[in-house]
Design an enzyme around this catalytic site. Structure first.
Site, short mmCIF file in Angstrom:
data_model
loop_
_atom_site.label_atom_id
_atom_site.label_comp_id
_atom_site.label_asym_id
_atom_site.label_seq_id
_atom_site.Cartn_x
_atom_site.Cartn_y
_atom_site.Cartn_z
N LYS A 1 0.83 -1.20 0.00
CA LYS A 1 0.00 0.00 0.00
C LYS A 1 0.87 1.26 0.00
O LYS A 1 2.07 1.18 0.29
CB LYS A 1 -0.90 -0.03 1.24
N TYR B 1 16.93 29.69 7.79
CA TYR B 1 15.75 30.45 8.23
C TYR B 1 15.72 30.59 9.75
O TYR B 1 16.01 29.64 10.48
CB TYR B 1 14.47 29.72 7.81
C1 LIG Z 1 0.01 -2.03 6.62
C2 LIG Z 1 -0.62 -3.31 6.96
C3 LIG Z 1 0.17 -4.45 7.07
C4 LIG Z 1 1.68 -4.42 7.04
O1 LIG Z 1 2.15 -3.84 8.23
P1 LIG Z 1 3.72 -3.75 8.58
O2 LIG Z 1 3.72 -3.31 9.99
O3 LIG Z 1 4.29 -2.73 7.65
O4 LIG Z 1 4.31 -5.08 8.38
C5 LIG Z 1 -0.48 -5.66 7.27
N1 LIG Z 1 -1.83 -5.71 7.39
C6 LIG Z 1 -2.62 -4.62 7.29
C7 LIG Z 1 -4.08 -4.76 7.42
C8 LIG Z 1 -2.04 -3.38 7.08
O5 LIG Z 1 -2.81 -2.30 7.03
#
Ligand SMILES: *Cc1c(COP(=O)(O)O)cnc(C)c1O
Length: 371
Positions: free
Chosen positions: A37, A261
Site C-alpha cells: 500500500k 531560516y
Molecule cells: C500495513 C498493513 C500491514 C503491514 O504492516 P507492517 O507493519 O508494515 O508489516 C499488514 N496488514 C494490514 C491490514 C495493514 O494495514
C-alpha cells in the site's frame, strides 16, 4: 555523474532476501504475502511488487482499489491482489474490481451484502477476504456482526468465495503485551466457528511473535523494506532503502554567522557548511532540523539550522575538502544511518518517513530485477 536530484535507491535483491528471510521464520505452512500500500511504502509499487513476485510472492495487499489496479497488470495471473478498502457504496468501482479480479477485503455486513448483490447481478462467484476485528476497533467486522455472520454464514456468503479470513494486531511491535495473545486467541476462536478458508493475522512484527500467530498467510510490509520489526532487538532485516542527495554548494562560515531560516544556528568557530538538494518537500521532515545526521564520503555531518522546503544545511567543518565538495553525494538514509534512527530523531516512525518521500525524489532500483 552525481545525481542532480535526491534519489531513493531501492535494493531489490535485499528486498528479495528479506522476503525469503521471513519465509524462513514461518516455515512452509505459512505463506508470506506483502503489504504494498501507499506506493509500496513510497518506494514504487509496480517495481517493488514485480520484484517480490519474482522472489515468489503471490499475495499483495494494497489499501485502495486504485492502488490494487495499479499493480495488478504487472503481476502474473497466479498472483492475488487484495484491496483493504473494499469500495462498498461505489457500485461501478466494485464492478471494475470484480472484473479485474481484485479481491476486496470486506469489513462489515452491509458491505458483504453489496458484494453478494453484485455477485448475483453478474451471475458469477466473487472472491473476497473478510477482515474480522479482534480488538483494534478501527477497520474490520465488529464482534456483534461476526456472530451474525457465524449464525447465517451460508446465506450471507452466497455467491461469494472467501479467499481469506484476516485480522490485524494493534500492538504487534510491542512484545510482551497481553493484547497480542488476546487478539490471537479471539481470532482462532472465531475461525473455528466459520467456514474453512485460509487465515491471516500477522504484519511484520506479528511474525516475530512465533508459530501461534502465523496462521496460513502473513502480510509484512515494513520488514520487507528494511525497517526493524523487533524494536527491542538489533534489526534482523537487510537494508533496502538508501536516500541520497547531491551537495549543491559549500560555504565558508565564521564565528557568529547564522545559518538558515530564523537564524536558529549560530556558528561557534570558523567552519564549512554544505547545502544539500533535499528538504521537507522531499520528505526530509522539518523536525530533523538540528537533529539529523548525514554521511558525506564516510564522514558524519550533522544537520545545522532549519531544514527548508528544498534545502538542508549540514556542518562539514571536520570533513576534508576532497570528500565534502559541491557535487559530492550525501547519504541521508543508509550506509549505517538506519531508517529507524532517522525516524526516531524526527519523532516519528519509519513508515511515515518512507511514505512521506516526495515525488521529486527519483526512485532508482538496483540489485537485480532492473528493467
Ligand atoms: C500495513 C498493513 C500491514 C503491514 O504492516 P507492517 O507493519 O508494515 O508489516 C499488514 N496488514 C494490514 C491490514 C495493514 O494495514
Amino acid at each position: 555523474m552525481p545525481p542532480r536530484n535526491p534519489q531513493v535507491v531501492v535494493d531489490l535483491s535485499n528486498l528479495a532476501w528479506n522476503y525469503r528471510f521471513l519465509g524462513g521464520l514461518t516455515g512452509a505452512e505459512t505463506t508470506i504475502g506483502a503489504a504494498v500500500k501507499a506506493n509500496a511504502y513510497g518506494l514504487g509499487d509496480k517495481r517493488v511488487a514485480a520484484a517480490l513476485y519474482s522472489a515468489g510472492c503471490r499475495n499483495f495487499f494494497a489499501a485502495t482499489p486504485d492502488e490494487a489496479s495499479n499493480i495488478r497488470p504487472n503481476l502474473g495471473d497466479d498472483a492475488t491482489v487484495f484491496a483493504l478498502h473494499d469500495a462498498c457504496g461505489h457500485p461501478q468501482d466494485m464492478e471494475q474490481m470484480a472484473a479485474a479480479g481484485i479481491v476486496p477485503v470486506v469489513n462489515h455486513l452491509a458491505a458483504l451484502e453489496e458484494w453478494r448483490r453484485l455477485a448475483s447481478k453478474i451471475g458469477r462467484r466473487i472472491r473476497i477476504a473478510v477482515h474480522l476485528d479482534t480488538g483494534i476497533n478501527r477497520l474490520g467486522m465488529p464482534p456483534d456482526e461476526q456472530e451474525i455472520l457465524i449464525a447465517e454464514a451460508q446465506g450471507l456468503l452466497n455467491g461469494l468465495e472467501v479467499r481469506l479470513w484476516m485480522s490485524h494486531l494493534a500492538c504487534a511491535d510491542e512484545f510482551g503485551r497481553d493484547e497480542n495473545d488476546a487478539q490471537r486467541d479471539a481470532f482462532a476462536a472465531v475461525l473455528a466457528r466459520l467456514p474453512k478458508a485460509p487465515a491471516s493475522l500477522c504484519n511484520s512484527s506479528g511474525i516475530f511473535h512465533g508459530k501461534g500467530f502465523h496462521f496460513d498467510l502473513a502480510r509484512p510490509g515494513i520488514a520487507l523494506y528494511g525497517g526493524n520489526p523487533v524494536p527491542h532487538m538489533p534489526n534482523p532485516m537487510r537494508e533496502v532503502v538508501k536516500l541520497i542527495s547531491p551537495v549543491l554548494q559549500i560555504r565558508n562560515v565564521d564565528t557568529g554567522m547564522a545559518v538558515g531560516y530564523g537564524a536558529t544556528h549560530r556558528v561557534a568557530s570558523k567552519g564549512r557548511v554544505a547545502t544539500l538538494a533535499l528538504g521537507y518537500a522531499d520528505g526530509y521532515i522539518r523536525s530533523l532540523s538540528g537533529l539529523g545526521v548525514v554521511n558525506i564520503g564516510g564522514f558524519s555531518a550533522p544537520v545545522i539550522g532549519r531544514i527548508s522546503m528544498d534545502l538542508t544545511t549540514v556542518d562539514v567543518t571536520g570533513i576534508p575538502e576532497s570528500a565534502a565538495y559541491a557535487g559530492a553525494v550525501a547519504t541521508v538514509i543508509g550506509d549505517g544511518i538506519s531508517i529507524d534512527s532517522v525516524a526516531a530523531a524526527a519523532g516519528t516512525i519509519s513508515y511515515e518517513l518512507l511514505t512521506g518521500l516526495g515525488t521529486r525524489v527519483e526512485r532508482v532500483y538496483t540489485g537485480g530485477g532492473e528493467q
